[in-house]
Design a protein around this motif. Sequence first.
Motif, PDB file in Angstrom:
ATOM      1  N   CYS A 104      41.061  -8.799  63.779  1.00  0.00           N
ATOM      2  CA  CYS A 104      41.136  -7.985  65.076  1.00  0.00           C
ATOM      3  C   CYS A 104      39.528  -7.499  64.843  1.00  0.00           C
ATOM      4  CB  CYS A 104      42.154  -7.060  65.397  1.00  0.00           C
ATOM      5  SG  CYS A 104      43.767  -7.757  65.902  1.00  0.00           S
TER       6      CYS A 104
ATOM      7  N   HIS B 195      41.829  -9.230  69.566  1.00  0.00           N
ATOM      8  CA  HIS B 195      40.872  -8.159  70.148  1.00  0.00           C
ATOM      9  C   HIS B 195      41.431  -6.768  70.811  1.00  0.00           C
ATOM     10  CE1 HIS B 195      39.943  -8.926  74.673  1.00  0.00           C
ATOM     11  NE2 HIS B 195      41.032  -9.427  74.308  1.00  0.00           N
ATOM     12  N   HIS B 196      42.903  -6.746  70.563  1.00  0.00           N
ATOM     13  CA  HIS B 196      43.464  -5.681  71.223  1.00  0.00           C
ATOM     14  C   HIS B 196      43.910  -4.605  70.151  1.00  0.00           C
ATOM     15  CE1 HIS B 196      44.240  -8.782  74.251  1.00  0.00           C
ATOM     16  NE2 HIS B 196      44.376  -7.869  75.018  1.00  0.00           N
ATOM     17  N   ARG B 197      44.458  -3.588  70.543  1.00  0.00           N
ATOM     18  CA  ARG B 197      44.919  -2.583  69.594  1.00  0.00           C
ATOM     19  C   ARG B 197      45.974  -3.124  68.526  1.00  0.00           C
ATOM     20  NH1 ARG B 197      50.308   0.993  70.880  1.00  0.00           N
ATOM     21  NH2 ARG B 197      51.657  -0.689  71.533  1.00  0.00           N
ATOM     22  N   ILE B 198      46.029  -2.540  67.297  1.00  0.00           N
ATOM     23  CA  ILE B 198      46.968  -2.988  66.231  1.00  0.00           C
ATOM     24  C   ILE B 198      48.618  -2.627  66.816  1.00  0.00           C
ATOM     25  CG2 ILE B 198      47.472  -3.012  63.942  1.00  0.00           C
ATOM     26  CD1 ILE B 198      44.780  -4.246  64.725  1.00  0.00           C
ATOM     27  N   GLY B 199      49.527  -3.611  66.962  1.00  0.00           N
ATOM     28  CA  GLY B 199      50.663  -3.438  67.637  1.00  0.00           C
ATOM     29  C   GLY B 199      51.962  -3.675  66.492  1.00  0.00           C
ATOM     30  N   GLY B 200      51.833  -3.180  65.408  1.00  0.00           N
ATOM     31  CA  GLY B 200      53.131  -2.965  64.442  1.00  0.00           C
ATOM     32  C   GLY B 200      53.699  -4.201  64.084  1.00  0.00           C
ATOM     33  N   LEU B 201      52.929  -5.579  64.153  1.00  0.00           N
ATOM     34  CA  LEU B 201      53.590  -6.679  63.377  1.00  0.00           C
ATOM     35  C   LEU B 201      53.788  -6.535  61.858  1.00  0.00           C
ATOM     36  CD1 LEU B 201      51.600  -9.656  64.626  1.00  0.00           C
ATOM     37  CD2 LEU B 201      53.642  -8.968  65.522  1.00  0.00           C
ATOM     38  N   VAL B 202      54.752  -6.878  61.379  1.00  0.00           N
ATOM     39  CA  VAL B 202      55.225  -6.953  59.896  1.00  0.00           C
ATOM     40  C   VAL B 202      55.302  -8.458  59.490  1.00  0.00           C
ATOM     41  CG1 VAL B 202      56.897  -6.361  58.268  1.00  0.00           C
ATOM     42  CG2 VAL B 202      56.140  -4.843  59.972  1.00  0.00           C
TER      43      VAL B 202
END
Lengths: 303, 303
Positions: free
Chosen positions: A109, A93-100
């Motif tokens: 999310c 439920h957090h901001r989208i953080g750049g995982l690939v």
Amino acid sequence: MKYVIGHKKPDTDSICSAIAYAELKNIEGDNAKPVRCGPINPETEFVLDKFNVDIPQEIEDLSNKKVILVDHNEYSQAAGGLKKAELKEVVDHHRIGGLVTSNPIFFHCEPVGSTATIVADIYLNKNKEIPQKTAGILLSAILSDTVVHRSPTNTEKDTEIAKKLSEICGVDIEEYGKEMLKEKSKLGEKEPRDIILGDFKEYEFGEKLVGVGQVETVVPNEVLEQKNQLLQEMKKITTQENYNTLILLVTDLLEKDTEALITGETQNFEKAFQKEIKNNSATLKGVLSRKKQVIPPLEDTMA
Amino acid sequence: MKYVIGHKKPDTDSICSAIAYAELKNIEGDNAKPVRCGPINPETEFVLDKFNVDIPQEIEDLSNKKVILVDHNEYSQAAGGLKKAELKEVVDHHRIGGLVTSNPIFFHCEPVGSTATIVADIYLNKNKEIPQKTAGILLSAILSDTVVHRSPTNTEKDTEIAKKLSEICGVDIEEYGKEMLKEKSKLGEKEPRDIILGDFKEYEFGEKLVGVGQVETVVPNEVLEQKNQLLQEMKKITTQENYNTLILLVTDLLEKDTEALITGETQNFEKAFQKEIKNNSATLKGVLSRKKQVIPPLEDTMA
């Protein structure tokens, strides 16, 4: 075997969501195990003890493991080795953080108050019965993350799902919620370093590394009377860990205010909140949520 | 107003999922509009015409707009200005591609054959009736992306949802599917450049920029007899656009094979597929899916 894991410095939502989601995977015939990276905090211990649920095993390194992330989706907040793991799912439920990832995966999310709300919702959407103990720890995680529905991060969905969970586990929300808040406020004999790093997150804004700790309490003065010792320790950590800025949020759960202590570079903070910093601190009226009220303006200013 | 948009060089899934998801938002009382970045391909035109649905308006720049992405989740595949837009939601079925937001948002990816499958599933989970036309275009998008359930990317869920949609819109899957495949294969009087860039995606693997075009056809020889002209044009594009490697996949939908034409650096391709490249081409037996069978081994080798 899939390892279900929350963020570093795990809180009640990270631990309980991992346990409940692993259980759902197993109910569905998958093979999953909840784990954690870091010690259990006193609130979570209280919760697991109350509902008679085992503490998940600690894990150091995710390399070469199949992994399901709950309650976080950024490398900087994850256990070591994530980049070398096989990421299978994310529920957060957090901001989208750049995982690939190389392959498509299940990644969900949603902007609600806790990951536990989403996990409970997935049980319900799949028509899977939520075991009583599981309902208890999921409810606890929602009440913890939303400060018993008082946080601005709380949504209608959190309130609805919590109500359903409280019916399943037979616990009164307000009564139990107050009991938990008190537990959360017990700092005991904690050292300044443990207060600062107890509930702590790191963020990369552009090239700048920022650390933000938070103490949520109903007795903020117990923390703020140690202001000088806290600042001394924060300055040490800022230098040692190369933070651009280090912030400690002391949040008064009843008054709904936050006193922020700041070391390192302070101009961006002043710009983000239009506040003058005096003696390394500033009062943020109406601020309860690190994620929703502190990180976005900081990032807008610094990134 | 929220703009719902698919990827650059839009295919049928990008266009139809954007239309159907915008419609769902509006049914729910939100204010959304489907748009596209790039020209409509002949297959999509055929589909929209068949179900009497308007072609979405083209948009050049997403800056300062509220945006919902469907069918992609990487900056390199998105319309211009995404980094300056306010990203509100993502619904997709591709790999996780490194997006970053300041705030938590609704972000749902699932490893199924098409985004349309997920959009239809969201309608069903929310107990919203799918209008007949909308069922028609969603079904078309599923059949397009999964090559009428023949692609290895097809899942049980795609098959189930397609069945439900075919009942709503009264279209026979196999019969209509074959009609669509034929439409897809009509290259007409296309120039080599249009064949290469018709269904084209860019990827960043580490520091390397790789372009991968794909032609899916039931008559591959119509394409491959132009091999020399295609390679000449590919070499030009490789230099002009600074690609490390440029690949054109000519996929035979009936034989389920792909002939890959490669320009630029070729060693990584040879390593990834354990294939020797002769005259700038290699045959990939059993390969139908760019996303599932070509990108992962390339990324593993190059990143």
